[in-house]
Scaffold this motif. Structure first.
Motif, mmCIF file in Angstrom:
data_model
loop_
_atom_site.group_PDB
_atom_site.id
_atom_site.type_symbol
_atom_site.label_atom_id
_atom_site.label_comp_id
_atom_site.label_asym_id
_atom_site.label_seq_id
_atom_site.Cartn_x
_atom_site.Cartn_y
_atom_site.Cartn_z
ATOM 1 N N ALA A 133 0.837 -1.210 0.000
ATOM 2 C CA ALA A 133 0.000 0.000 0.000
ATOM 3 C C ALA A 133 0.867 1.253 0.000
ATOM 4 O O ALA A 133 0.565 2.238 -0.695
ATOM 5 C CB ALA A 133 -0.930 -0.018 1.215
ATOM 6 N N GLU A 134 1.975 1.213 0.748
ATOM 7 C CA GLU A 134 2.843 2.385 0.856
ATOM 8 C C GLU A 134 3.526 2.706 -0.465
ATOM 9 O O GLU A 134 3.568 3.871 -0.887
ATOM 10 C CB GLU A 134 3.886 2.149 1.946
ATOM 11 C CG GLU A 134 4.766 3.351 2.229
ATOM 12 C CD GLU A 134 5.716 3.127 3.398
ATOM 13 O OE1 GLU A 134 6.826 3.706 3.375
ATOM 14 O OE2 GLU A 134 5.356 2.377 4.329
ATOM 15 N N VAL A 135 4.068 1.701 -1.148
ATOM 16 C CA VAL A 135 4.787 1.999 -2.393
ATOM 17 C C VAL A 135 3.823 2.413 -3.504
ATOM 18 O O VAL A 135 4.170 3.248 -4.347
ATOM 19 C CB VAL A 135 5.669 0.808 -2.839
ATOM 20 C CG1 VAL A 135 6.754 0.535 -1.816
ATOM 21 C CG2 VAL A 135 4.861 -0.445 -3.124
ATOM 22 N N LEU A 136 2.620 1.846 -3.511
ATOM 23 C CA LEU A 136 1.644 2.266 -4.519
ATOM 24 C C LEU A 136 1.215 3.703 -4.276
ATOM 25 O O LEU A 136 1.087 4.501 -5.224
ATOM 26 C CB LEU A 136 0.430 1.333 -4.495
ATOM 27 C CG LEU A 136 0.660 -0.088 -5.048
ATOM 28 C CD1 LEU A 136 -0.582 -0.946 -4.826
ATOM 29 C CD2 LEU A 136 1.014 -0.052 -6.531
ATOM 30 N N ALA A 137 0.994 4.064 -3.016
ATOM 31 C CA ALA A 137 0.590 5.438 -2.699
ATOM 32 C C ALA A 137 1.713 6.422 -3.029
ATOM 33 O O ALA A 137 1.458 7.519 -3.560
ATOM 34 C CB ALA A 137 0.211 5.533 -1.223
ATOM 35 N N ALA A 138 2.950 6.045 -2.732
ATOM 36 C CA ALA A 138 4.083 6.944 -2.972
ATOM 37 C C ALA A 138 4.313 7.186 -4.460
ATOM 38 O O ALA A 138 4.733 8.272 -4.861
ATOM 39 C CB ALA A 138 5.351 6.372 -2.344
ATOM 40 N N SER A 139 4.024 6.186 -5.284
ATOM 41 C CA SER A 139 4.283 6.301 -6.722
ATOM 42 C C SER A 139 3.088 6.771 -7.525
ATOM 43 O O SER A 139 3.235 7.243 -8.651
ATOM 44 C CB SER A 139 4.724 4.938 -7.263
ATOM 45 O OG SER A 139 3.671 3.989 -7.138
ATOM 46 N N GLY A 140 1.896 6.610 -6.960
ATOM 47 C CA GLY A 140 0.686 6.957 -7.700
ATOM 48 C C GLY A 140 0.310 5.933 -8.746
ATOM 49 O O GLY A 140 -0.548 6.202 -9.602
ATOM 50 N N ILE A 141 0.916 4.743 -8.699
ATOM 51 C CA ILE A 141 0.615 3.690 -9.674
ATOM 52 C C ILE A 141 -0.693 3.003 -9.285
ATOM 53 O O ILE A 141 -0.906 2.659 -8.119
ATOM 54 C CB ILE A 141 1.749 2.650 -9.730
ATOM 55 C CG1 ILE A 141 3.067 3.312 -10.159
ATOM 56 C CG2 ILE A 141 1.398 1.500 -10.667
ATOM 57 C CD1 ILE A 141 3.051 3.902 -11.541
ATOM 58 N N ASP A 142 -1.552 2.796 -10.257
ATOM 59 C CA ASP A 142 -2.802 2.069 -10.033
ATOM 60 C C ASP A 142 -2.502 0.581 -9.887
ATOM 61 O O ASP A 142 -1.811 -0.013 -10.724
ATOM 62 C CB ASP A 142 -3.740 2.297 -11.226
ATOM 63 C CG ASP A 142 -5.145 1.749 -10.989
ATOM 64 O OD1 ASP A 142 -5.307 0.839 -10.144
ATOM 65 O OD2 ASP A 142 -6.078 2.228 -11.663
ATOM 66 N N ALA A 143 -3.022 -0.032 -8.830
ATOM 67 C CA ALA A 143 -2.776 -1.458 -8.592
ATOM 68 C C ALA A 143 -3.248 -2.325 -9.754
ATOM 69 O O ALA A 143 -2.730 -3.428 -9.962
ATOM 70 C CB ALA A 143 -3.459 -1.895 -7.300
ATOM 71 N N GLN A 144 -4.218 -1.846 -10.526
ATOM 72 C CA GLN A 144 -4.718 -2.615 -11.668
ATOM 73 C C GLN A 144 -3.631 -2.837 -12.719
ATOM 74 O O GLN A 144 -3.723 -3.755 -13.535
ATOM 75 C CB GLN A 144 -5.895 -1.870 -12.320
ATOM 76 C CG GLN A 144 -7.113 -1.718 -11.439
ATOM 77 C CD GLN A 144 -7.994 -2.958 -11.444
ATOM 78 O OE1 GLN A 144 -7.689 -3.934 -12.113
ATOM 79 N NE2 GLN A 144 -9.069 -2.934 -10.687
ATOM 80 N N HIS A 145 -2.592 -1.978 -12.708
ATOM 81 C CA HIS A 145 -1.552 -2.054 -13.727
ATOM 82 C C HIS A 145 -0.381 -2.932 -13.316
ATOM 83 O O HIS A 145 0.604 -3.025 -14.050
ATOM 84 C CB HIS A 145 -1.044 -0.642 -14.057
ATOM 85 C CG HIS A 145 -2.096 0.239 -14.644
ATOM 86 N ND1 HIS A 145 -2.081 1.622 -14.537
ATOM 87 C CD2 HIS A 145 -3.233 -0.066 -15.331
ATOM 88 C CE1 HIS A 145 -3.150 2.123 -15.136
ATOM 89 N NE2 HIS A 145 -3.858 1.119 -15.635
#
Length: 429
Positions: A133-145
């Motif tokens: 959750a932290e790395v996705l939030a920090a990068s703004g990458i959508d988990a779907q990708h």
């Protein structure tokens, strides 16, 4: 329609896409003209595959080069932002989570230190979820990708149809821990994002073979030297590597008790945890409140002080004995598998390496048979402390390549139709 060898047109297209993607990934940028000889495909096939991959957003132009009298040739490369992977290193001192783009450039990371009592599987699952959750939030990458989440763990990993990856981690108290099922239960990630869970030594080996000191070797052993020790064997028959529980090879009958409960294991003499324990037993002064990495740093400073200071003879003797045990353990790998190369990685291996390596080589050669010992080189891994995490991220990347650069296919709900099952059973193996 299937050919005589059972391959369909779809299989052939996937294989062609895989060939072009992998060649550009490792050797690009290349022109279409260069891709033909490099992949063994015809110019027409290369043009069709490249057009498909560009349309899918997987390739992009990367400048041009002059040709022999004709128009400049356009160079192609894999588009870094066309896919993302997460790599997780479940180490014995911390859980490290890193997010990468398709070319394995790190975009974000998160770390959770582990206490000695913090190895309950539920605790590890929580750290992995929080880190993702932290790395996705920090990068703004959508988990779907995401192409997937790769996880390297200590222990033997069993892949089951019912519960996914199950971890048998005897040294950390995991008895058939259903790690994948626990991660999926209540996971914030979409159900289409796959998990790839494997032994940490194997993910380290994968990384070193793809990008580090193992490139070009057909037969290698990559050693993970951390709190404990493990190894990954890579041969032509085991292209992606096989984890071997090398740390639990018996090196001394009725010797020290290992964390696994047995007596005389290599890990009981060569792992960083046991190394520090032996120093403390002999009167070594480990700074209070330090983790294993800091304690090992203190031990090295005591054994090899600045010029003019007296070394701690106990620390020096324990380190020298450990180098001999490690060399003797490597001699078994040399005799059994006759590798071209042995690479030593892991946080302890990299920390000890500059001081350790000459003695380890000497002992390995002394204990091994002459012929295979003369043919092997023993070096440090080249990818540093993040190698397990990078190797874990390679697991979904390798799967992505194997599928020709296409995303994971959705899993159909319920049992497969009878006609599909019958065809699968009749297909040639």
């Amino acid at each position: 329609m299937a050919g005589r060898n059972g391959r369909t047109v779809r299989d052939l297209r996937r294989a062609n896409r895989t060939a072009v993607l992998q060649r550009l990934y490792f050797d690009g940028p290349l022109s279409r003209f260069e891709l033909g000889p490099a992949t063994g495909l015809s110019s027409g096939s290369v043009s069709n595959v490249v057009a498909d991959l560009i349309a899918d957003g997987l390739l992009e132009e990367a400048g041009s080069v002059d040709s022999d009298g004709g128009r400049p040739r356009t160079l192609l490369r894999v588009a870094p932002g066309s896919g993302h992977m997460i790599g997780v290193d479940v180490g014995e001192t911390r859980v490290r989570v890193e997010l990468f783009d398709l070319t394995l450039t790190e975009l974000a990371r998160a770390e959770r230190p582990l206490e000695r009592q913090g190895y309950a599987v539920e605790t590890i699952v929580g750290h992995i979820r929080d880190g993702i959750a932290e790395v996705l939030a920090a990068s703004g990458i959508d988990a779907q990708h995401l192409l997937g989440v790769g996880i390297g763990v200590p222990g033997i990993v069993q892949h089951t149809p019912e519960r996914g990856a199950v971890v048998h981690g005897q040294t950390i108290g995991w008895d058939a821990a259903p790690l994948e099922a626990l991660l999926r239960d209540g996971s914030p990630l979409p159900g289409t994002v796959p998990y790839f869970i494997d032994n940490g030594a194997k993910t380290l080996g994968q990384a070193e073979m793809w990008f580090g000191g193992g490139r070009g070797a057909g037969n290698a052993v990559v050693v993970l030297f951390g709190s404990g020790v493990g190894a990954c064997l890579v041969t032509p028959d085991v292209e992606h590597g096989r984890a071997v529980e090398w740390g639990h090879l018996t090196v001394r009958v009725r010797g020290r008790r290992c964390r696994c409960g047995a007596l005389g294991c290599l890990e009981a003499y060569a792992g960083a945890e046991s190394l520090l324990a032996r120093w403390a037993e002999e009167g070594g002064s480990i700074p209070p409140g330090t983790d294993e990495e800091a304690a090992l740093t203190a031990m090295l400073a005591a054994a090899y002080p600045p010029e003019g200071a007296d070394p701690d003879p106990v620390a020096l003797a324990v380190l020298e004995e450990t180098a001999e045990y490690l060399g003797a353990g490597l001699s078994d790998l040399i005799n059994l598998f006759q590798p071209e190369r042995i690479l030593i990685g892991g946080w302890a291996g990299l920390q000890l390496g500059p001081r350790f390596l000459p003695a380890v080589r000497r002992h390995a050669t002394a204990y091994a048979l002459r012929h295979p010992a003369q043919k092997v080189t023993i070096e440090l891994g080249r990818l540093g402390p993040d190698a397990v995490t990078v190797g874990a991220a390679i697991l979904p990347l390798a799967d992505f390549f194997a599928r020709g650069g296409r995303g994971p296919e959705p899993t159909a709900a319920g049992p497969a139709p009878a006609w599909r099952t019958a065809l699968q059973e009749r297909a040639p193996r």
